[in-house]
Write a protein that holds these residues in place. Structure first.
Motif, mmCIF file in Angstrom:
data_model
loop_
_atom_site.group_PDB
_atom_site.id
_atom_site.type_symbol
_atom_site.label_atom_id
_atom_site.label_comp_id
_atom_site.label_asym_id
_atom_site.label_seq_id
_atom_site.Cartn_x
_atom_site.Cartn_y
_atom_site.Cartn_z
ATOM 1 N N TRP A 72 -3.208 -5.052 -4.367
ATOM 2 C CA TRP A 72 -3.996 -4.317 -5.356
ATOM 3 C C TRP A 72 -5.311 -5.032 -5.661
ATOM 4 C CZ3 TRP A 72 -5.072 -5.258 -10.764
ATOM 5 C CH2 TRP A 72 -5.693 -4.164 -11.391
ATOM 6 N N GLN A 73 -5.252 -6.343 -5.825
ATOM 7 C CA GLN A 73 -6.464 -7.097 -6.147
ATOM 8 C C GLN A 73 -7.474 -7.090 -5.002
ATOM 9 O OE1 GLN A 73 -4.862 -10.955 -7.316
ATOM 10 N NE2 GLN A 73 -5.224 -10.495 -9.478
ATOM 11 N N SER A 74 -6.978 -6.999 -3.782
ATOM 12 C CA SER A 74 -7.879 -7.042 -2.620
ATOM 13 C C SER A 74 -8.216 -5.652 -2.093
ATOM 14 C CB SER A 74 -7.245 -7.877 -1.500
ATOM 15 O OG SER A 74 -6.033 -7.285 -1.058
ATOM 16 N N ARG A 75 -7.921 -4.601 -2.872
ATOM 17 C CA ARG A 75 -8.100 -3.236 -2.373
ATOM 18 C C ARG A 75 -9.555 -2.915 -2.038
ATOM 19 N NH1 ARG A 75 -7.862 -3.175 -7.747
ATOM 20 N NH2 ARG A 75 -9.000 -1.649 -9.013
ATOM 21 N N ALA A 76 -10.493 -3.417 -2.846
ATOM 22 C CA ALA A 76 -11.905 -3.130 -2.571
ATOM 23 C C ALA A 76 -12.337 -3.757 -1.249
ATOM 24 C CB ALA A 76 -12.776 -3.638 -3.713
#
Length: 268
Positions: free
Chosen positions: A224-228
């Protein structure tokens, strides 16, 4: 096997990871614009990933054949054909050739393929996928797991009756499904997403914590944190906006951020 942009091996699926994300981005936006059930998206992703995995296994046993690697147009055909299958097996499909807003299935598939692939070619690839999977296209996806978990609380299961924690759990698994091949079939991660969503929303979880919950939660947090970075800014923003809409009960990503921040602090 699946490869990243540098050609490094990622897992046992024969497809290009960057191409997969690009095509799924277009598919996600198109499905949402037509107000189609989210189950269609999850099912199409599952069929595509299983098809790629099947090709990889076949290649390992028949080493004399050339390497099977789906990329570009080949992968586009596979994903569009998988969507065609998913539309036909969806509970909401009534057998007619028209989707929402008067759009025909043929026109929709042509739009997804950039008007390059004629419907006949898509249907040919569809037959190839069906044969490769032995017509077994009813895999239990993350969407199925989450929906069945909440079915006891929401017998009607209309979008207006589904609680916010349902949409938050589905959001987490959609990020996962778009980021990691075959993760859409991960039942344990789906149950963990339900538990996380209920904690975030202050609701009682309808399921017990799955085995190795902390490890799964850390993995969901990482994705989720690395989605971008992994999905690209445009897709990650589109996904966030999709679940922040009133239709999906205005899922709060701020609450999710604080939850993960606190969980990471106490578990580290």
């Amino acid at each position: 096997m699946i490869k990243d942009d540098r050609g490094a091996a990622q897992s046992e699926i024969s497809m290009s990871l960057s191409d997969r994300r690009s095509i799924l981005t277009w598919m996600l936006e198109s499905l949402d614009a037509l107000n189609l059930d989210d189950a269609v998206l999850f099912s199409a992703i599952a069929i595509t990933d299983r098809y790629g995995s099947q090709l990889s296994r076949k290649h390992r046993y028949f080493t004399s054949t050339s390497a099977i690697f789906l990329t570009g147009a080949d992968l586009q055909q596979a994903i569009v054909a998988s969507l065609c299958i998913a539309l036909k097996v969806a509970d909401t499909f009534d057998g007619k050739d028209t989707l929402a807003k008067g759009v025909t299935v043929g026109d929709f598939l042509a739009h997804l393929s950039g008007y390059v692939l004629p419907p006949k070619q898509i249907y040919t690839v569809e037959a190839v996928i069906l044969n490769e999977l032995n017509f077994d296209v009813y895999s239990q996806t993350a969407e199925n797991v989450i929906r069945s978990v909440f079915s006891a609380y929401c017998p009607m299961l209309g979008s207006e009756s589904l609680p916010r924690e349902y949409w938050l759990a589905q959001y987490l698994m959609e990020v996962q499904a778009l980021s990691k091949p075959l993760s859409v079939l991960d039942t344990q991660a789906s149950l963990a997403a339900v538990c996380i969503a209920c904690e975030v929303c202050g609701a009682r979880s309808p399921v017990l914590l799955p085995y190795d919950f902390n490890r799964i939660r850390r993995e969901l947090l990482r994705v989720w944190q690395s989605r971008a970075r992994s999905l690209g800014y445009a897709l990650s923003e589109a996904l966030d906006k999709k679940y922040a809409s009133p239709k999906r009960r205005c899922v709060s990503l701020i609450s999710l951020h604080y939850y993960f921040e606190e969980a990471d602090y106490y578990c580290s």
